[in-house]
Each structure stands twice: as structure tokens, then as C-alpha cells.
Design a protein around this motif. Structure first.
Motif, PDB file in Angstrom:
ATOM      1  N   VAL A   1       0.840  -1.199   0.000  1.00 57.75           N
ATOM      2  CA  VAL A   1       0.000   0.000   0.000  1.00 57.75           C
ATOM      3  C   VAL A   1       0.877   1.253   0.000  1.00 57.75           C
ATOM      4  O   VAL A   1       0.617   2.213  -0.727  1.00 57.75           O
ATOM      5  N   PHE A   2       1.929   1.233   0.818  1.00 61.68           N
ATOM      6  CA  PHE A   2       2.847   2.378   0.885  1.00 61.68           C
ATOM      7  C   PHE A   2       3.489   2.638  -0.474  1.00 61.68           C
ATOM      8  O   PHE A   2       3.502   3.783  -0.957  1.00 61.68           O
ATOM      9  N   LEU A   3       4.020   1.596  -1.109  1.00 64.71           N
ATOM     10  CA  LEU A   3       4.708   1.781  -2.388  1.00 64.71           C
ATOM     11  C   LEU A   3       3.744   2.277  -3.468  1.00 64.71           C
ATOM     12  O   LEU A   3       4.099   3.129  -4.287  1.00 64.71           O
ATOM     13  N   GLY A   4       2.519   1.745  -3.463  1.00 65.23           N
ATOM     14  CA  GLY A   4       1.531   2.206  -4.433  1.00 65.23           C
ATOM     15  C   GLY A   4       1.152   3.655  -4.219  1.00 65.23           C
ATOM     16  O   GLY A   4       1.032   4.435  -5.183  1.00 65.23           O
ATOM     17  N   ALA A   5       0.973   4.046  -2.944  1.00 56.91           N
ATOM     18  CA  ALA A   5       0.619   5.435  -2.632  1.00 56.91           C
ATOM     19  C   ALA A   5       1.745   6.376  -3.028  1.00 56.91           C
ATOM     20  O   ALA A   5       1.498   7.471  -3.572  1.00 56.91           O
ATOM     21  N   ARG A   6       2.970   5.979  -2.773  1.00 57.96           N
ATOM     22  CA  ARG A   6       4.113   6.828  -3.148  1.00 57.96           C
ATOM     23  C   ARG A   6       4.216   6.982  -4.661  1.00 57.96           C
ATOM     24  O   ARG A   6       4.497   8.075  -5.167  1.00 57.96           O
ATOM     25  N   GLU A   7       3.970   5.897  -5.381  1.00 59.13           N
ATOM     26  CA  GLU A   7       4.055   5.956  -6.841  1.00 59.13           C
ATOM     27  C   GLU A   7       2.974   6.851  -7.434  1.00 59.13           C
ATOM     28  O   GLU A   7       3.226   7.578  -8.404  1.00 59.13           O
ATOM     29  N   ARG A   8       1.774   6.830  -6.859  1.00 61.44           N
ATOM     30  CA  ARG A   8       0.672   7.630  -7.401  1.00 61.44           C
ATOM     31  C   ARG A   8       0.787   9.105  -7.044  1.00 61.44           C
ATOM     32  O   ARG A   8       0.289   9.967  -7.761  1.00 61.44           O
ATOM     33  N   SER A   9       1.429   9.404  -5.926  1.00 63.81           N
ATOM     34  CA  SER A   9       1.466  10.781  -5.441  1.00 63.81           C
ATOM     35  C   SER A   9       2.402  11.649  -6.279  1.00 63.81           C
ATOM     36  O   SER A   9       3.508  11.223  -6.639  1.00 63.81           O
ATOM     37  N   PRO A  10       2.008  12.881  -6.575  1.00 67.46           N
ATOM     38  CA  PRO A  10       2.911  13.799  -7.274  1.00 67.46           C
ATOM     39  C   PRO A  10       4.135  14.173  -6.440  1.00 67.46           C
ATOM     40  O   PRO A  10       5.101  14.723  -6.969  1.00 67.46           O
ATOM     41  N   LEU A  11       4.077  13.879  -5.143  1.00 64.25           N
ATOM     42  CA  LEU A  11       5.199  14.169  -4.249  1.00 64.25           C
ATOM     43  C   LEU A  11       6.017  12.919  -3.933  1.00 64.25           C
ATOM     44  O   LEU A  11       6.898  12.946  -3.072  1.00 64.25           O
ATOM     45  N   GLY A  12       5.728  11.828  -4.626  1.00 63.45           N
ATOM     46  CA  GLY A  12       6.383  10.559  -4.331  1.00 63.45           C
ATOM     47  C   GLY A  12       7.889  10.600  -4.438  1.00 63.45           C
ATOM     48  O   GLY A  12       8.596   9.893  -3.707  1.00 63.45           O
ATOM     49  N   GLN A  13       8.402  11.436  -5.328  1.00 58.81           N
ATOM     50  CA  GLN A  13       9.854  11.508  -5.508  1.00 58.81           C
ATOM     51  C   GLN A  13      10.550  12.119  -4.301  1.00 58.81           C
ATOM     52  O   GLN A  13      11.771  12.000  -4.166  1.00 58.81           O
ATOM     53  N   LYS A  14       9.798  12.760  -3.425  1.00 59.62           N
ATOM     54  CA  LYS A  14      10.380  13.351  -2.215  1.00 59.62           C
ATOM     55  C   LYS A  14      10.452  12.353  -1.055  1.00 59.62           C
ATOM     56  O   LYS A  14      11.002  12.673  -0.002  1.00 59.62           O
ATOM     57  N   ILE A  15       9.857  11.174  -1.233  1.00 57.38           N
ATOM     58  CA  ILE A  15       9.757  10.200  -0.146  1.00 57.38           C
ATOM     59  C   ILE A  15      10.730   9.049  -0.381  1.00 57.38           C
ATOM     60  O   ILE A  15      10.654   8.345  -1.385  1.00 57.38           O
ATOM     61  N   ARG A  16      11.642   8.863   0.552  1.00 57.39           N
ATOM     62  CA  ARG A  16      12.658   7.801   0.467  1.00 57.39           C
ATOM     63  C   ARG A  16      12.386   6.754   1.543  1.00 57.39           C
ATOM     64  O   ARG A  16      12.132   7.101   2.694  1.00 57.39           O
ATOM     65  N   LEU A  17      12.454   5.491   1.177  1.00 61.84           N
ATOM     66  CA  LEU A  17      12.200   4.406   2.120  1.00 61.84           C
ATOM     67  C   LEU A  17      13.501   3.756   2.554  1.00 61.84           C
ATOM     68  O   LEU A  17      14.338   3.384   1.726  1.00 61.84           O
ATOM     69  N   VAL A  18      13.673   3.602   3.875  1.00 60.98           N
ATOM     70  CA  VAL A  18      14.756   2.812   4.447  1.00 60.98           C
ATOM     71  C   VAL A  18      14.083   1.622   5.122  1.00 60.98           C
ATOM     72  O   VAL A  18      13.471   1.758   6.183  1.00 60.98           O
ATOM     73  N   GLU A  19      14.188   0.468   4.496  1.00 64.87           N
ATOM     74  CA  GLU A  19      13.455  -0.709   4.967  1.00 64.87           C
ATOM     75  C   GLU A  19      14.308  -1.473   5.976  1.00 64.87           C
ATOM     76  O   GLU A  19      15.047  -2.394   5.640  1.00 64.87           O
ATOM     77  N   ASP A  20      14.187  -1.078   7.225  1.00 62.20           N
ATOM     78  CA  ASP A  20      15.001  -1.678   8.286  1.00 62.20           C
ATOM     79  C   ASP A  20      14.373  -1.342   9.627  1.00 62.20           C
ATOM     80  O   ASP A  20      13.475  -0.498   9.720  1.00 62.20           O
ATOM     81  N   LEU A  21      14.862  -1.983  10.680  1.00 57.67           N
ATOM     82  CA  LEU A  21      14.456  -1.637  12.034  1.00 57.67           C
ATOM     83  C   LEU A  21      14.973  -0.247  12.379  1.00 57.67           C
ATOM     84  O   LEU A  21      15.969   0.221  11.818  1.00 57.67           O
ATOM     85  N   GLY A  22      14.311   0.403  13.329  1.00 56.27           N
ATOM     86  CA  GLY A  22      14.583   1.805  13.606  1.00 56.27           C
ATOM     87  C   GLY A  22      16.004   2.135  14.004  1.00 56.27           C
ATOM     88  O   GLY A  22      16.656   2.993  13.385  1.00 56.27           O
ATOM     89  N   LEU A  23      16.519   1.488  15.024  1.00 54.75           N
ATOM     90  CA  LEU A  23      17.845   1.838  15.543  1.00 54.75           C
ATOM     91  C   LEU A  23      18.964   1.532  14.538  1.00 54.75           C
ATOM     92  O   LEU A  23      19.832   2.390  14.309  1.00 54.75           O
ATOM     93  N   PRO A  24      18.982   0.343  13.905  1.00 51.41           N
ATOM     94  CA  PRO A  24      20.002   0.122  12.871  1.00 51.41           C
ATOM     95  C   PRO A  24      19.901   1.113  11.712  1.00 51.41           C
ATOM     96  O   PRO A  24      20.925   1.537  11.160  1.00 51.41           O
ATOM     97  N   ALA A  25      18.675   1.484  11.353  1.00 47.11           N
ATOM     98  CA  ALA A  25      18.493   2.447  10.265  1.00 47.11           C
ATOM     99  C   ALA A  25      19.067   3.810  10.637  1.00 47.11           C
ATOM    100  O   ALA A  25      19.676   4.491   9.794  1.00 47.11           O
TER     101      ALA A  25
END
Length: 300
Positions: A175-199
Motif C-alpha cells: 500500500v505504501f509503495l503504491g501510494a508513493r508511486e501515485r502521489s505527485p510528491l512521491g519523488q520526495k519520499i525515500r524508504l529505508v526498509e530496516d528496524l529503527g535503531l540500525p536504520a
């Protein structure tokens, strides 16, 4: 169990809502907002434990049923929340779409920030002049999109960095990836797919530009760890004027002193609230919106 809870919920929404449009006296209730009817049924189902097993348990385990001041999910109550939402700027089409998809596809859609919180976050981003945003706990991306909408237009370097391992409900990643792709602001959103502290360690190692705005809505057991980690190297992860927002700090009223037998999560959030309020490095205000939102800023 989740499947049958989901079916029960949607069956009641489709079958019972029309019946609620007439009262026993024959007076029409059709003017009642659908959201209020939905909230009413959600409340009944959550208290009865039928809105999915895990969701039902989380709501049914409130420390004292009917105790003064105890609420299901809205600190100011469903009616006041609905009124405030109706008299606030309406969410964008992109936000409406991700909300609808979250509520229809996911079991724990109640975890989404929602319209009122989203508009508040967007306004706080705009008022603070933030250009770089860090989000710990993204879920389906509603809050990330809302905050991205608050960023200044045409300014280079604006970004929302979202940290989430998507382990609680893997479907939320799609759902997140689809929403980011559809949004005109999607290019401003970067995903770090990891647990919080290691990230956070990785971001610091790569020399990321410090963040002006942080939204924490991840695993509650690490709230205090996230706070300390951010403040441990403030010039590397936080700008001097950074604003930190922490969600769910009222935790369904379970943090209140009347709860004499808190569970582990409640104890952890209580400790976070107490420690942060007494910390001389920061200024703090807790706002009773939705499930509690705490705003924190560094002292000069």
C-alpha cells in the motif's frame, strides 16, 4: 479469526448502517455523518472483540471498562474528533485514496494516522519551515504523504525519509509503495526498509543532512531509545531547530495513574512520558489529539 472478524465488521457496516438511518420514533437520522455510524460500529465491535482477534484484544483489554476518562482511540472522543475533522482543511485526493486502501485491505487500519492527525502534521511541517523530515514507523504512508505536502515547493533538498521494516503487517508495504508511486510528491519520499535503531546508525554513517522534523510512530518499546539516539548526536541527525513529534503517548488511556496493573507497553510509554517531560535538554507539550501526540524541541 482475522478473516471472520473482518467479514463481521463489513457485514455490519453494510447491513446495519441503513437501518440506523431511522430511529424508533420515525425521525430520520440520515444527516448523521457516515463516519459517526462507522465509528459507532467500530467501537461496539472493538469492545466485543470482533474486529479481528488482535485488534479486538487490544481494545478489549482496556484497564477498566467504563472508568472515567477511558476512551477507545480518541482522546477528545469520536464526536469531537469528527467535528474537528469536518471543520479542518480536507485531505488531498492522494491521502483519501491511501486511507480508503488502508481501511479496506489491512487488518489494523486503525494504526493509520488519519485525517486530523495528518492535517496537523502537515501544518506543523509548514509552520516549522522544515525541509528534511524523518519518520520512524510508516505503515501505509498516510502520515508520510501528509508531511510531504507540508514541505515548501521548489526548494531543493526537501525530503521525507521513512524507516519501517514492515514486519507487523507486510501488506502495508504494498500500500505504501503504491501510494508513493501515485502521489505527485512521491519523488520526495525515500524508504529505508530496516528496524529503527540500525536504520538511524546507517543514516548517520552515510552522513545524512540533519533533519528538521521527526515523527515517531514505531514500536513503542523503543520510544525512549529512539529519543536518546536522536539526541545523542544532535548535530548529525537533528538540526538545531528540529521538532520531534511522538504519537500514541496517551496509549488508550492506559498510561493514566488509575491503571494499577499496566502491561509492558504501557509501562514503557509511561516511562517515556515521565523521562522526556523531566529532561532539561528539551521543551515538551503533550496534545490530547487522537491517541496523544507529544511535541518536543531542543532547548537553545
Amino acid at each position: 479469526n482475522h478473516f471472520f472478524g473482518y467479514l463481521n465488521y463489513h457485514f455490519l457496516l453494510s447491513a446495519v448502517c441503513p437501518l440506523l438511518c431511522l430511529s424508533t420514533s420515525g425521525k430520520a437520522l440520515s444527516a448523521m455523518p457516515v463516519l459517526s455510524l462507522r465509528s459507532l460500529l467500530c467501537g461496539v465491535l472493538r469492545r466485543s472483540g470482533r474486529l479481528g482477534t488482535s485488534v479486538g484484544r487490544s481494545y478489549a483489554s482496556s484497564f477498566q471498562a467504563g472508568a472515567p476518562g477511558v476512551y477507545d482511540c480518541c482522546a477528545i472522543g469520536e464526536a469531537r474528533t469528527d467535528y474537528c475533522t469536518a471543520h479542518s482543511t480536507a485531505p488531498s485526493r492522494a491521502l483519501v485514496e491511501v486511507e480508503e486502501e488502508t481501511r479496506t485491505r489491512l487488518r489494523q487500519g486503525f494504526m493509520m494516522s488519519g485525517a486530523l492527525n495528518g492535517q496537523l502534521l502537515k501544518m506543523l511541517v509548514g509552520l516549522s519551515g522544515a525541509r528534511r523530515i524523518l519518520e520512524l514507523g510508516t505503515y501505509t504512508g498516510y502520515s508520510a504523504l501528509a508531511m510531504a505536502e507540508g514541505l515548501p515547493e521548489g526548494v531543493p533538498g526537501t525530503e521525507v525519509v521513512c524507516i519501517d521494516p514492515f514486519t507487523d503487517e507486510p501488506e502495508s508495504r504494498k500500500v505504501f509503495l503504491g501510494a508513493r508511486e501515485r502521489s505527485p510528491l512521491g519523488q520526495k519520499i525515500r524508504l529505508v526498509e530496516d528496524l529503527g535503531l540500525p536504520a538511524l546508525d546507517k543514516l548517520e554513517e552515510e552522513g545524512v543532512v540533519p533533519f528538521d522534523f521527526v515523527f515517531i510512530d514505531a514500536d513503542k518499546a523503543n520510544y525512549l531509545n529512539y529519543f536518546e539516539r536522536l539526541l545523542r548526536s544532535p548535530r548529525k541527525l537533528l538540526s538545531p531547530r528540529a521538532l520531534i513529534c511522538v504519537d500514541n503517548t496517551l496509549w488508550y488511556s492506559r498510561v493514566l495513574p488509575e491503571n494499577a496493573a499496566p502491561d509492558s507497553t504501557t509501562r514503557e510509554i509511561r516511562e517515556f512520558n515521565t523521562r522526556v517531560a523531566a529532561d532539561p535538554r528539551v521543551e515538551v507539550v503533550m496534545i490530547p489529539i487522537r491517541d496523544g501526540l507529544t511535541l518536543i524541541r531542543l532547548r537553545p
